[in-house]
Design an enzyme around this catalytic site. Structure first.
Site, short mmCIF file in Angstrom:
data_model
loop_
_atom_site.label_atom_id
_atom_site.label_comp_id
_atom_site.label_asym_id
_atom_site.label_seq_id
_atom_site.Cartn_x
_atom_site.Cartn_y
_atom_site.Cartn_z
N GLY A 175 0.84 -1.35 -0.06
CA GLY A 175 0.06 0.00 0.00
C GLY A 175 0.69 1.25 0.05
O GLY A 175 0.26 2.29 -0.40
N ASP B 126 1.10 3.05 4.58
CA ASP B 126 0.04 3.78 3.93
C ASP B 126 -1.28 4.15 4.80
O ASP B 126 -1.73 5.33 5.04
CB ASP B 126 -0.67 2.88 2.82
CG ASP B 126 -1.26 1.62 3.48
OD1 ASP B 126 -0.88 1.14 4.50
OD2 ASP B 126 -1.81 0.73 2.53
N ASP C 271 -4.74 1.43 11.09
CA ASP C 271 -5.72 1.22 11.27
C ASP C 271 -5.96 0.50 12.71
O ASP C 271 -5.83 1.61 13.50
CB ASP C 271 -6.41 0.41 10.46
CG ASP C 271 -7.86 0.01 10.36
OD1 ASP C 271 -8.38 0.12 11.32
OD2 ASP C 271 -8.50 -0.64 9.42
N LYS D 171 -6.41 6.07 11.22
CA LYS D 171 -7.85 5.72 11.65
C LYS D 171 -7.73 5.70 13.23
O LYS D 171 -8.00 4.59 13.72
CB LYS D 171 -8.54 4.64 11.01
CG LYS D 171 -8.81 4.85 9.54
CD LYS D 171 -9.60 3.59 9.42
CE LYS D 171 -9.71 3.25 7.73
NZ LYS D 171 -10.60 2.04 7.45
N PHE E 43 -13.83 2.59 4.89
CA PHE E 43 -13.15 1.78 4.04
C PHE E 43 -12.64 2.56 2.87
O PHE E 43 -13.41 3.04 1.94
CB PHE E 43 -13.72 0.39 3.44
CG PHE E 43 -12.76 -0.48 3.09
CD1 PHE E 43 -11.76 -1.17 3.79
CD2 PHE E 43 -12.87 -0.64 1.43
CE1 PHE E 43 -10.78 -1.90 3.06
CE2 PHE E 43 -11.82 -1.56 1.04
CZ PHE E 43 -11.00 -2.22 1.85
N VAL E 44 -11.28 2.91 2.55
CA VAL E 44 -10.58 3.66 1.54
C VAL E 44 -9.87 3.06 0.62
O VAL E 44 -9.20 1.96 0.97
CB VAL E 44 -10.19 4.82 2.18
CG1 VAL E 44 -11.08 5.86 3.19
CG2 VAL E 44 -8.72 4.41 3.01
N ASP F 202 -5.45 -0.65 -1.65
CA ASP F 202 -6.41 -1.32 -2.59
C ASP F 202 -7.76 -2.09 -1.83
O ASP F 202 -7.94 -1.85 -0.40
CB ASP F 202 -5.66 -2.36 -3.00
CG ASP F 202 -5.37 -3.41 -2.04
OD1 ASP F 202 -5.80 -4.70 -2.23
OD2 ASP F 202 -4.75 -3.31 -1.20
N ARG G 233 -5.75 0.68 -6.47
CA ARG G 233 -4.35 1.37 -6.25
C ARG G 233 -4.06 2.72 -6.96
O ARG G 233 -3.07 3.40 -6.54
CB ARG G 233 -3.33 0.34 -6.23
CG ARG G 233 -3.41 -0.79 -5.04
CD ARG G 233 -2.02 -1.70 -5.21
NE ARG G 233 -2.32 -2.97 -4.53
CZ ARG G 233 -2.08 -2.97 -3.09
NH1 ARG G 233 -1.54 -1.92 -2.44
NH2 ARG G 233 -2.18 -4.11 -2.41
#
Length: 182
Positions: free
Chosen positions: A46, A102, A105, A133, A154-155, A161, A167
């Site tokens: 990512g 990236d 979470d 997040k 959710f991004v 991805d 991506r």
């Protein structure tokens, strides 16, 4: 298995990302001003777009290496089991290191990766994440630099991805699932 139909709503523009990376690069340059060479470690997959743009903005001597860690597979939720799929090629002992992620979470991946890398005795080690997040955090971990704090959505895009898709989007977008009209 196919994914349910979805649309992507733009959250953070390419222009906003570029401007934020410029600001972050200046902060990193101040922190590592005395370094002979900064080892920038990208967490695959990512971070590949973020790391490419970030190192081009840094006015420092850099070496780039990659480590691939996984806790997601093709799903939308972390498995909380972090596996190292590809290790660094070079040694980091007594070297200055910046770990590029990236998105933070649950925090499990960076917590695990940082424990592994600290055990290799770098001189100085910091972390940077494009996205954070904080509402999802399950372990006590905070990156040293954050591009953007985002809500629990959710991004995709800018290297991030959903089941290996999206991506290549130049922005960060929120995935919104839609009813299948067929």
């Amino acid at each position: 298995m196919s994914q349910p139909p979805y649309e992507i709503d733009k959250m953070i523009s390419a222009k906003s990302i570029a401007a934020r990376i410029e600001d972050l690069a200046r902060e990193i340059e101040r922190e590592y001003a005395e370094t002979d060479k900064l080892v920038v470690v990208g967490l695959l997959r990512g971070s590949f777009v973020f790391i490419a743009d970030l190192v081009r903005e840094l006015d420092l001597p850099v070496e780039v290496d990659f480590l691939e860690a996984s806790s997601y597979g093709d799903g939308m939720e972390s498995s909380r089991e972090v596996r190292i799929l590809k290790d660094l090629r070079g040694a980091i002992e007594a070297r200055d290191v910046l770990v590029v992620e990236d998105i933070v979470d649950t925090g499990h991946t960076l917590h695990h990766v940082m424990a592994l890398l600290r055990s290799r005795n770098p001189a100085k080690i910091h972390t940077i994440a494009l996205l954070d997040k904080p509402s999802r955090r399950e372990v006590d971990f905070a990156a040293d630099w954050i591009g953007f704090s985002i809500p629990d959505e959710f991004v995709v895009g800018y290297g991030i991805d959903y089941a290996q898709r999206n991506r290549n989007l130049p922005f960060i977008g929120k995935v919104r699932f839609v009813e299948d009209a067929s």
